[in-house]
Structure formats: C-alpha cells, structure tokens
Design a protein around this motif. Sequence first.
Motif: not given
Length: 250
Positions: A83-86, A164-177, A239-250
């Motif tokens: 990922g972008p933030n290794s 939802f569209a996804v592609s390779t070499a890209t970091a994602y945060v996904a939610e199931w509810r 808040a969780l999504v924002a935190d998880f995204k920031a951590w991995i660089g999504a």
Amino acid sequence: MLMVNQLIGFGARRATAPAGPPPPLDGLSPTGAYSLSRDLLTSFAGNARYNGTTTASQLNDQTGAGSRNLAASPTNLTVQTAGPNSRTSAKCDAINQQFSGSVMSNFISATSGYYIASFLLWSAAGSNNLVFGDGNTNLGLYLQPGKLNSYNQGQWAPALGSGFAVSTATAYVAEWRHESGNLYCRLNGGSWSGATVSGNSTLTGALNIGGKGGSGQAPINFFEGATFSTVPSTTVQDALVADFKAWIGA
C-alpha cells in the motif's frame, strides 16, 4: 556560553513529542479486532499482533479473546508491507490460503452485524472471491471481476453486477452492514449502497478472511479489520473509515 547539557542540568526541560491519537477502537465494543501493523486497542499494547516473522501462522484478536484468534490455513500467509503507506499485511495467495477462526455467532448476531476491513488487490479478482465472510458462504464481503459487494442469505448489496468498482494495486477500506432486515455495503467511506432486504444471517460457518468461501480465493493483502455484533453509530462508522484509510493511505 553554557552547553546544552549544562542548561539541562540547570533545570531546562527536554522537548517531548506530543502524544498521538488513541487507538481507533478504544471506547468501542468490537467482537473481533485484527491488525498486523498496529494496536487497535490500548488494552492490547505489548502483545503479539500475529504469530510469525516472514510468515504468519495466526492473526491474534486484540479484544483479548483467545478463542477468536484466526489461524492460517492450510499454510502460513506471507507477511509483507503493501500500500501507499507501506503497512504490514498478510498476503493471501488466491489459491487456497486464508485466516479462519470460530463460528460467526461469536462475531455478529443473526439480525445485526458490522464489519470493516482494509485490503489491497494484488491481482484482478475472479467471481465470488471472499474478503471477509463465513466458510459456509452465508454472508460476507465478496470481490467480483472489478467489483465489490456485500452478501447475506442469497442477497447482494449492491445488486450483483453493479457493485463498487475496485482495481489492482489500490488500497481499500470496505464495510459490511446488516440491520433491521436490510443489507448494505460501502467502499472507502463513500455513499452506502441502497438497502437490500435480507433475512436473518445463518451464523454456523467459521469466520474467514481472504480465502475460503464462494467459488474462489481473494488475491488480497489484508491489513486490518474489526467486527461488531451491534452496528456502531454513523458517526463511529465514519470515524473508523477515516482512521483506517489514513493508516494505509487509501
């Protein structure tokens, strides 16, 4: 002129770095918490996040419930930065590797559940490649070619073919509810999918990450995830999504 060490001797203070934000799951009630790269709960600090070095034989539940640790199967998963933030991740081989644990009833309820996961696609997904779900294919986050969907009891959100569209070499945060008889999906904190009517979940299958379930294995690097039996508030979800995204660089 007094030297720096002399000044310190006369009562000068050393600069200290400000404390960082608390771990993202503090104050919440997750039923499972997993990360290879950081502590998600202050109470877990100092413990091993996974067993192994270059490979992981076990992914440990940071809530402290040893019965919810996830074992690598059938072989250890490769540990590598991605990922972008290794960030440290576990690479699922897309052939037969996954983390698996106890039955889903330990993580969500039949009528209510929430799961958040971060991952990176290292290769294009096939049909029904499992990111998170149960080994009996009753529920989960699934990858389709170029898409991601939630699934529960024969229902898809969004409708199969329009995920939802996804592609390779890209970091994602996904939610199931799943709540109030409806199923939802969200990717990277965008808009939730429309409500899909879905009955109570069957919870007899074991939790699986990155592998067994559906018709194929997921070609992903898994970073971290958390499960809840009671759906958190919208504010907490965001808040969780924002935190998880920031951590991995999504």
